[in-house]
Design a protein around this motif. Sequence first.
Motif, mmCIF file in Angstrom:
data_model
loop_
_atom_site.group_PDB
_atom_site.id
_atom_site.type_symbol
_atom_site.label_atom_id
_atom_site.label_comp_id
_atom_site.label_asym_id
_atom_site.label_seq_id
_atom_site.Cartn_x
_atom_site.Cartn_y
_atom_site.Cartn_z
ATOM 1 N N TYR A 1 0.859 -1.161 0.000
ATOM 2 C CA TYR A 1 0.000 0.000 0.000
ATOM 3 C C TYR A 1 0.902 1.219 0.000
ATOM 4 C CZ TYR A 1 -4.441 2.293 0.966
ATOM 5 O OH TYR A 1 -5.592 3.021 0.867
ATOM 6 N N GLY A 2 0.774 2.119 -0.939
ATOM 7 C CA GLY A 2 1.584 3.324 -0.999
ATOM 8 C C GLY A 2 0.725 4.566 -0.916
ATOM 9 N N LEU A 3 1.061 5.446 0.003
ATOM 10 C CA LEU A 3 0.355 6.717 0.158
ATOM 11 C C LEU A 3 1.327 7.851 -0.107
ATOM 12 C CD1 LEU A 3 -1.463 6.136 3.562
ATOM 13 C CD2 LEU A 3 -2.458 5.992 1.298
ATOM 14 N N ASP A 4 0.815 8.920 -0.633
ATOM 15 C CA ASP A 4 1.640 10.112 -0.805
ATOM 16 C C ASP A 4 0.735 11.325 -0.807
ATOM 17 O OD1 ASP A 4 3.640 12.073 -1.706
ATOM 18 O OD2 ASP A 4 4.791 10.314 -2.308
ATOM 19 N N VAL A 5 1.315 12.472 -0.513
ATOM 20 C CA VAL A 5 0.567 13.719 -0.559
ATOM 21 C C VAL A 5 0.675 14.351 -1.947
ATOM 22 C CG1 VAL A 5 0.737 14.162 1.914
ATOM 23 C CG2 VAL A 5 2.512 15.051 0.389
ATOM 24 N N SER A 6 1.463 13.745 -2.827
ATOM 25 C CA SER A 6 1.695 14.279 -4.163
ATOM 26 C C SER A 6 1.045 13.400 -5.226
ATOM 27 C CB SER A 6 3.203 14.363 -4.427
ATOM 28 O OG SER A 6 3.455 14.526 -5.804
ATOM 29 N N GLY A 7 0.160 13.995 -5.999
ATOM 30 C CA GLY A 7 -0.465 13.279 -7.102
ATOM 31 C C GLY A 7 0.540 12.836 -8.147
ATOM 32 N N VAL A 8 1.559 13.640 -8.385
ATOM 33 C CA VAL A 8 2.605 13.304 -9.358
ATOM 34 C C VAL A 8 3.358 12.055 -8.900
ATOM 35 C CG1 VAL A 8 4.743 14.110 -10.422
ATOM 36 C CG2 VAL A 8 2.828 15.685 -10.131
ATOM 37 N N ILE A 10 2.243 9.658 -6.956
ATOM 38 C CA ILE A 10 1.354 8.501 -7.073
ATOM 39 C C ILE A 10 1.257 8.045 -8.529
ATOM 40 C CG2 ILE A 10 -1.051 7.716 -6.860
ATOM 41 C CD1 ILE A 10 0.523 7.796 -4.219
ATOM 42 N N GLN A 11 1.106 8.983 -9.455
ATOM 43 C CA GLN A 11 1.034 8.627 -10.873
ATOM 44 C C GLN A 11 2.307 7.906 -11.311
ATOM 45 O OE1 GLN A 11 0.253 12.376 -12.782
ATOM 46 N NE2 GLN A 11 -1.963 12.212 -12.486
ATOM 47 N N SER A 12 3.441 8.383 -10.849
ATOM 48 C CA SER A 12 4.714 7.762 -11.186
ATOM 49 C C SER A 12 4.806 6.348 -10.619
ATOM 50 C CB SER A 12 5.868 8.627 -10.648
ATOM 51 O OG SER A 12 7.096 8.002 -10.887
ATOM 52 N N LYS A 27 -1.473 -1.187 -4.150
ATOM 53 C CA LYS A 27 -2.398 -0.060 -4.255
ATOM 54 C C LYS A 27 -1.662 1.218 -3.883
ATOM 55 C CE LYS A 27 -6.734 1.787 -2.541
ATOM 56 N NZ LYS A 27 -7.855 1.621 -1.629
ATOM 57 N N PHE A 28 -1.846 2.252 -4.687
ATOM 58 C CA PHE A 28 -1.266 3.562 -4.428
ATOM 59 C C PHE A 28 -2.398 4.587 -4.406
ATOM 60 C CE2 PHE A 28 2.031 1.174 -6.668
ATOM 61 C CZ PHE A 28 3.103 1.342 -5.808
ATOM 62 N N CYS A 29 -2.346 5.503 -3.474
ATOM 63 C CA CYS A 29 -3.362 6.547 -3.460
ATOM 64 C C CYS A 29 -2.838 7.815 -2.803
ATOM 65 C CB CYS A 29 -4.635 6.077 -2.769
ATOM 66 S SG CYS A 29 -4.474 5.794 -1.022
ATOM 67 N N ILE A 30 -3.483 8.901 -3.130
ATOM 68 C CA ILE A 30 -3.177 10.205 -2.546
ATOM 69 C C ILE A 30 -3.988 10.343 -1.273
ATOM 70 C CG2 ILE A 30 -4.588 12.193 -3.069
ATOM 71 C CD1 ILE A 30 -2.650 13.205 -4.864
ATOM 72 N N GLN A 31 -3.365 10.825 -0.224
ATOM 73 C CA GLN A 31 -4.075 10.960 1.041
ATOM 74 C C GLN A 31 -3.374 11.995 1.912
ATOM 75 O OE1 GLN A 31 -5.074 7.258 2.975
ATOM 76 N NE2 GLN A 31 -4.827 8.174 4.991
ATOM 77 N N SER A 32 -4.147 12.739 2.621
ATOM 78 C CA SER A 32 -3.604 13.680 3.590
ATOM 79 C C SER A 32 -3.045 12.910 4.779
ATOM 80 C CB SER A 32 -4.714 14.622 4.067
ATOM 81 O OG SER A 32 -4.319 15.278 5.244
ATOM 82 N N ALA A 33 -1.970 13.418 5.353
ATOM 83 C CA ALA A 33 -1.391 12.788 6.546
ATOM 84 C C ALA A 33 -2.344 12.884 7.734
ATOM 85 C CB ALA A 33 -0.064 13.443 6.881
ATOM 86 N N ALA A 34 -3.306 13.781 7.651
ATOM 87 C CA ALA A 34 -4.262 13.963 8.749
ATOM 88 C C ALA A 34 -5.329 12.871 8.770
ATOM 89 C CB ALA A 34 -4.917 15.334 8.640
#
Length: 135
Positions: A1-8, A10-12, A27-34
């Motif tokens: 599972y990969g999370l990041d705050v950057s859409g770029v 995640i796309q990469s 699975k990769f997705c964009i998500q706020s750390a909050a």
Amino acid sequence: YGLDVSGVAIQSAVYKHQNLVNASMVKFCIQSAAEQLPAADVVFSLGLFDWLSDDEIKKIISHSKNYLYIHSFSKDSWEVSRFLHYMYITLISGKNSTNYRPRYFKVGWIKEEFKMGNVIENKSLSFGSLITNVI
């Protein structure tokens, strides 16, 4: 599972991993750390703390305590490389946004917030450090 705050980012990641044999298990997705983080075997971050508020960092720390963790952070130090990093990021981000300025942390603050864990400092990391409960 990969999370990041950057859409770029995640796309990469999606592009680089789309041809894996087990691609459906990743699975990769964009998500706020909050937001609530998913369960994990290991929680790690590389440079994430530099982008987060103290409250967001505390939420990551709170979540990490239930798992093995490794987090990198930029130390507040007087090294030439840290100064050059600050100047580079300030110049680059200054063109696009006034919201981000590099953050550097006192090792004592990180230790105090994590309560447990080992800080790894090494000259090869320059002004970077790691905090982990793996070793």
